[in-house]
Write a protein that holds these residues in place. Structure first.
Motif, PDB file in Angstrom:
ATOM      1  N   ALA A  60      36.064  -5.299  -0.618  1.00  0.00           N
ATOM      2  CA  ALA A  60      34.991  -4.366  -0.265  1.00  0.00           C
ATOM      3  C   ALA A  60      35.543  -3.005   0.122  1.00  0.00           C
ATOM      4  CB  ALA A  60      34.151  -4.941   0.876  1.00  0.00           C
ATOM      5  N   VAL A  61      36.642  -3.001   0.887  1.00  0.00           N
ATOM      6  CA  VAL A  61      37.214  -1.740   1.359  1.00  0.00           C
ATOM      7  C   VAL A  61      38.111  -1.102   0.312  1.00  0.00           C
ATOM      8  CG1 VAL A  61      38.712  -0.682   3.092  1.00  0.00           C
ATOM      9  CG2 VAL A  61      37.105  -2.477   3.772  1.00  0.00           C
ATOM     10  N   ASN A  62      38.961  -1.917  -0.330  1.00  0.00           N
ATOM     11  CA  ASN A  62      40.019  -1.375  -1.181  1.00  0.00           C
ATOM     12  C   ASN A  62      39.609  -1.146  -2.625  1.00  0.00           C
ATOM     13  OD1 ASN A  62      41.474  -1.721   1.123  1.00  0.00           O
ATOM     14  ND2 ASN A  62      42.875  -3.258   0.316  1.00  0.00           N
TER      15      ASN A  62
ATOM     16  N   THR B 266      43.709  -6.121  -4.958  1.00  0.00           N
ATOM     17  CA  THR B 266      42.789  -4.988  -4.779  1.00  0.00           C
ATOM     18  C   THR B 266      43.410  -3.697  -5.288  1.00  0.00           C
ATOM     19  OG1 THR B 266      43.547  -4.406  -2.528  1.00  0.00           O
ATOM     20  CG2 THR B 266      41.829  -6.087  -2.718  1.00  0.00           C
TER      21      THR B 266
ATOM     22  N   LYS C 253      35.856  -1.996  -4.035  1.00  0.00           N
ATOM     23  CA  LYS C 253      34.442  -1.655  -4.224  1.00  0.00           C
ATOM     24  C   LYS C 253      34.138  -0.264  -3.689  1.00  0.00           C
ATOM     25  CE  LYS C 253      29.754  -3.228  -3.072  1.00  0.00           C
ATOM     26  NZ  LYS C 253      28.965  -4.255  -2.340  1.00  0.00           N
ATOM     27  N   ALA C 254      34.574   0.037  -2.473  1.00  0.00           N
ATOM     28  CA  ALA C 254      34.277   1.352  -1.883  1.00  0.00           C
ATOM     29  C   ALA C 254      34.844   2.494  -2.729  1.00  0.00           C
ATOM     30  CB  ALA C 254      34.794   1.421  -0.444  1.00  0.00           C
TER      31      ALA C 254
ATOM     32  N   ASP D  56      27.788   2.178   3.132  1.00  0.00           N
ATOM     33  CA  ASP D  56      28.976   2.935   3.530  1.00  0.00           C
ATOM     34  C   ASP D  56      29.127   4.251   2.769  1.00  0.00           C
ATOM     35  OD1 ASP D  56      29.451   1.612   1.140  1.00  0.00           O
ATOM     36  OD2 ASP D  56      31.424   0.820   1.707  1.00  0.00           O
TER      37      ASP D  56
ATOM     38  N   ASP E   5      36.950 -11.100   0.686  1.00  0.00           N
ATOM     39  CA  ASP E   5      35.808 -10.216   0.411  1.00  0.00           C
ATOM     40  C   ASP E   5      35.960  -8.880   1.131  1.00  0.00           C
ATOM     41  OD1 ASP E   5      34.667 -12.108  -1.206  1.00  0.00           O
ATOM     42  OD2 ASP E   5      33.274 -12.863   0.327  1.00  0.00           O
ATOM     43  N   ARG E   6      36.493  -8.918   2.352  1.00  0.00           N
ATOM     44  CA  ARG E   6      36.676  -7.678   3.112  1.00  0.00           C
ATOM     45  C   ARG E   6      37.673  -6.762   2.418  1.00  0.00           C
ATOM     46  NH1 ARG E   6      40.050  -5.294   6.966  1.00  0.00           N
ATOM     47  NH2 ARG E   6      41.553  -7.009   6.776  1.00  0.00           N
TER      48      ARG E   6
ATOM     49  N   ARG F 238      32.164   3.864   8.084  1.00  0.00           N
ATOM     50  CA  ARG F 238      32.903   2.611   7.973  1.00  0.00           C
ATOM     51  C   ARG F 238      32.738   2.080   6.563  1.00  0.00           C
ATOM     52  NH1 ARG F 238      31.459  -3.096  10.959  1.00  0.00           N
ATOM     53  NH2 ARG F 238      33.216  -4.312  10.123  1.00  0.00           N
ATOM     54  N   LEU F 239      33.838   1.896   5.842  1.00  0.00           N
ATOM     55  CA  LEU F 239      33.781   1.426   4.471  1.00  0.00           C
ATOM     56  C   LEU F 239      33.767  -0.093   4.421  1.00  0.00           C
ATOM     57  CD1 LEU F 239      36.316   3.887   2.758  1.00  0.00           C
ATOM     58  CD2 LEU F 239      33.847   4.130   3.092  1.00  0.00           C
ATOM     59  N   GLY F 240      33.231  -0.603   3.322  1.00  0.00           N
ATOM     60  CA  GLY F 240      33.193  -2.047   3.129  1.00  0.00           C
ATOM     61  C   GLY F 240      31.961  -2.708   3.709  1.00  0.00           C
TER      62      GLY F 240
END
Length: 676
Positions: free
Chosen positions: A542-544, A586, A546-547, A491, A538-539, A485-487
């Motif tokens: 985090a997924v788009n 993102t 940072k990950a 992860d 933030d979500r 699970r990313l973000g």
């Protein structure tokens, strides 16, 4: 002992079976398969014509992939410490097989007499509950649709019959199963022959593929003091044989080539082999399957025949067990054909090339000189070493080698232009994040069709990820799923634990060639910018953003020089859609990631590019509404919505060698949506 499976009942009229699977042939291939089937609880009976195990030395070389197969099953522990088999060769030209992967624990080749291999594999199979019946020659096969009736004759003339769900022919080059079941066995007849013998009481110089004016000679002293001699006389035609050559024939040939007399020695084993090259046109016919030399006949150059057969068995075991458990999974067996037959064909090709280099007369010397120069190049050494070691995988997608009976349904999302671009990514590995559906799934399938081993990443929907893998395997490709699970904290670490473990198991190394950052999160449709919460913002980042950044960072030690990174952006970075502002931000970050990493990684020949889809059918419910689709189609210059395969083809182009001069680019894959 594994539990006994319930006999399959494919038809109401099928009689109870005596066993689930009959394996014909108790050589290494049949015995490995028998043990593997028993680990899945499949009732297994092995029928063998020989009353006792053979005592001939025959093959003795194990390659890296086979060593890994044995290690996974605990067979190496049974075999004990094996001696190093030396550097290896390609057609008699020195080739250090450790070049396949210097970091692989089994890089190179290893020596173990076939008698020892058979003994250990038989012991394992019997311990697991397989039934072995010796002294039985199979004389009849009748595939009745729901079962197979096998009839065999004993040495004393007595007949026996066995009813089973499936039969696997592992009975060698002169396979009774192949003949009785009517498999086509196409290829080339022999033109060259080599004699070999184990001889006691002789003292001749050691020779490693020594080419002399009259032929080729090999001599190797075994630990027991006997000598393995192999000899080929230039210009000698293969003989039709019903048994091994006479010792006098070997003595005469050896004297003609070397000038030495070995006639005073005592022959312990005599054998002749030739360069026959044939392959079954399919490995499955109804309920009958082939593995090992029953499926392909080739010159045993460099020990590839034994290793090829053992790897057939390793591929078939789990698939056949799954089919025994599930009546409606014929695709598992079709997948065996689609995976192993192209590998077999590729191996036969390289063996034919080696046979010519090894046994050809003076006319091949210029070719040997050229190959000798090529073997001085690192990439050439690595490619050939990986091919021989079994670490390179399938040479091409299944579309190049269609099965005559696979019956695989057409995939409407697949690209229609496959004929001229097959196999461009052979030997490559690829990680596609978010590939359980949509563009990610289409990309994973497309890369696999080009020969890549694909890592199918998913966050939570295991069923969809497994479906992606299954779709790839149906087409003869290779893939495995990894969950992360990313973000969330940890992860990327979780993702690469699965990536490295899966690659190591399948290739013996953790090399990654292609990274596609596709996974992403979106904001709900119609959500205005003033309604985006801090948590949602933030979500998304985090997924788009940072990950993907840390996935690239973590991948760099694994990524091969000349590798490819493709980041999936969005057309929304080029035009305004206020309800998607946070999402578009993102994707803007993704494009910056591509731009700066492209400059950073250029010295390693790694390209980094962004691909921006437009409105693309991802399978969501809105694409089932004709009016909505028509409205969305008007945004494209082509007046249609995009399909996932449209984007996957662009990604695949950027993953290939043709795109080596493209890096740091933004590729509009929106169907002209950005043209205004």
């Amino acid at each position: 002992m594994p539990p006994t499976s319930t006999p399959p009942t494919d038809t109401d009229s099928a009689p109870p079976t005596d066993t689930d699977v009959v394996i014909v042939g108790a050589g290494p291939v049949g015995l490995l398969l028998a043990g593997d089937l028993r680990t899945h609880g499949v009732r297994t009976t092995v029928l063998e014509q020989l009353g006792e195990p053979m005592t001939e030395s025959r093959a003795s070389t194990l390659h890296a992939r086979t060593m890994t197969v044995f290690e996974e099953r605990g067979i190496l522990d049974r075999l004990g410490e094996l001696p190093d088999g030396g550097r290896g060769h390609f057609g008699g030209l020195p080739l250090d097989l450790a070049a396949a992967d210097p970091g692989h624990r089994y890089a190179g080749q290893w020596k173990c007499p076939q008698t020892r291999i058979e003994s250990v594999l038989q012991e394992r199979a019997l311990e697991l509950g397989a039934r072995l019946r010796r002294g039985l020659r199979v004389v009849s096969l009748a595939d009745r649709g729901g079962h197979v009736l096998v009839e065999a004759v004993a040495d004393d003339g007595g007949r026996t019959s066995v009813t089973c769900a499936f039969v696997v022919g592992c009975d060698g080059g002169d396979s009774s199963v192949r003949r009785l079941a009517g498999f086509d066995f196409e290829g080339r007849a022999a033109t060259l022959e080599m004699l070999r013998a184990d001889v006691a009481g002789i003292d001749v110089p050691a020779r490693r593929f020594e080419r002399l004016p009259n032929g080729l000679a090999v001599a190797h002293r075994w630990p027991d003091g006997s000598t393995r001699v192999m000899v080929h006389v230039h210009g000698a035609s293969p003989k039709e044989r019903t048994g091994p050559p006479a010792f006098e024939e070997v003595v005469t040939a050896w004297a003609e080539v070397t000038g030495e007399d070995i006639g005073h020695g005592t022959p312990l084993w005599l054998n002749a082999f030739d360069n026959t090259s044939r392959q079954a046109t399919r490995y499955r016919k109804g309920r009958v399957l082939l593995a090992g030399d029953a499926a392909h006949a080739q010159m045993p150059v460099g020990g590839q025949a034994l290793n090829l057969g053992l790897q057939d068995a390793a591929e078939l075991g789990g698939r056949l067990a799954g089919r025994v458990r599930s009546q409606d999974r014929d695709d598992l067996l079709d997948g065996y054909d689609l995976v192993r037959r192209p590998i077999g064909a590729h191996t036969l090709d390289n063996i034919r090339a080696q046979s010519l280099l090894l046994l050809g007369g003076p006319e091949v010397e210029p070719l040997r000189d050229v190959f000798g120069e090529l073997l001085g190049l690192g990439p050439v050494r690595r490619h050939l070493a990986r091919m021989i070691s079994g670490l390179s995988g399938s040479p091409a997608s299944a579309a190049q080698h269609p099965s005559p009976s696979e019956g695989i349904p057409h995939d409407p999302t697949a690209s229609t232009d496959r004929s001229s671009k097959m196999g461009r990514l052979t030997d490559k590995t690829a990680l596609v994040t978010g590939s359980s559906r949509g563009i990610g799934r289409a990309t994973a399938q497309r890369l696999a069709r080009e020969g890549a081993l694909v890592i199918v990443h998913y966050a939570s929907d295991q069923a969809s990820a497994d479906e992606t893998v299954e779709l790839i395997e149906r087409e003869g490709g290779r893939a495995f799923p990894v969950r992360a699970r990313l973000g969330v904290p940890g992860d990327v670490h979780e993702l690469f634990l699965g990536v490295e473990r899966g690659l190591k198991e399948r290739t013996g190394e953790t090399r990654l060639d292609i990274l596609v950052n596709n996974a992403g999160a979106t904001t709900p449709a119609g959500l205005g910018p003033e309604e985006v919460t801090a948590e949602e913002f933030d979500r998304l980042f985090a997924v788009n953003a940072k990950a993907p950044f840390f996935i690239v960072q973590r991948a760099l030690p694994l990524l091969s020089d000349g590798g490819r990174i493709i980041n999936i952006s969005s057309g929304l970075t080029r035009f305004a859609s206020p309800d998607q502002v946070a999402y578009a931000m993102t994707k803007g970050a993704i494009e910056q990631l591509s731009l700066h990493f492209a400059r950073h990684l250029a010295p390693r020949g790694i390209t980094v590019n962004s691909v921006a889809p437009g409105i693309t059918n991802n399978g969501s419910a809105v694409f089932d509404i004709p009016e909505a689709v028509e409205q969305m189609a008007q945004l494209s210059a082509f007046k249609r919505v995009g399909e996932a395969a449209d984007v996957a083809d662009v990604v695949t182009f950027l993953a290939g060698d043709e795109a080596r001069w493209i890096t740091g680019s933004f590729v509009d894959a929106s169907g002209g949506t950005l043209l205004g």
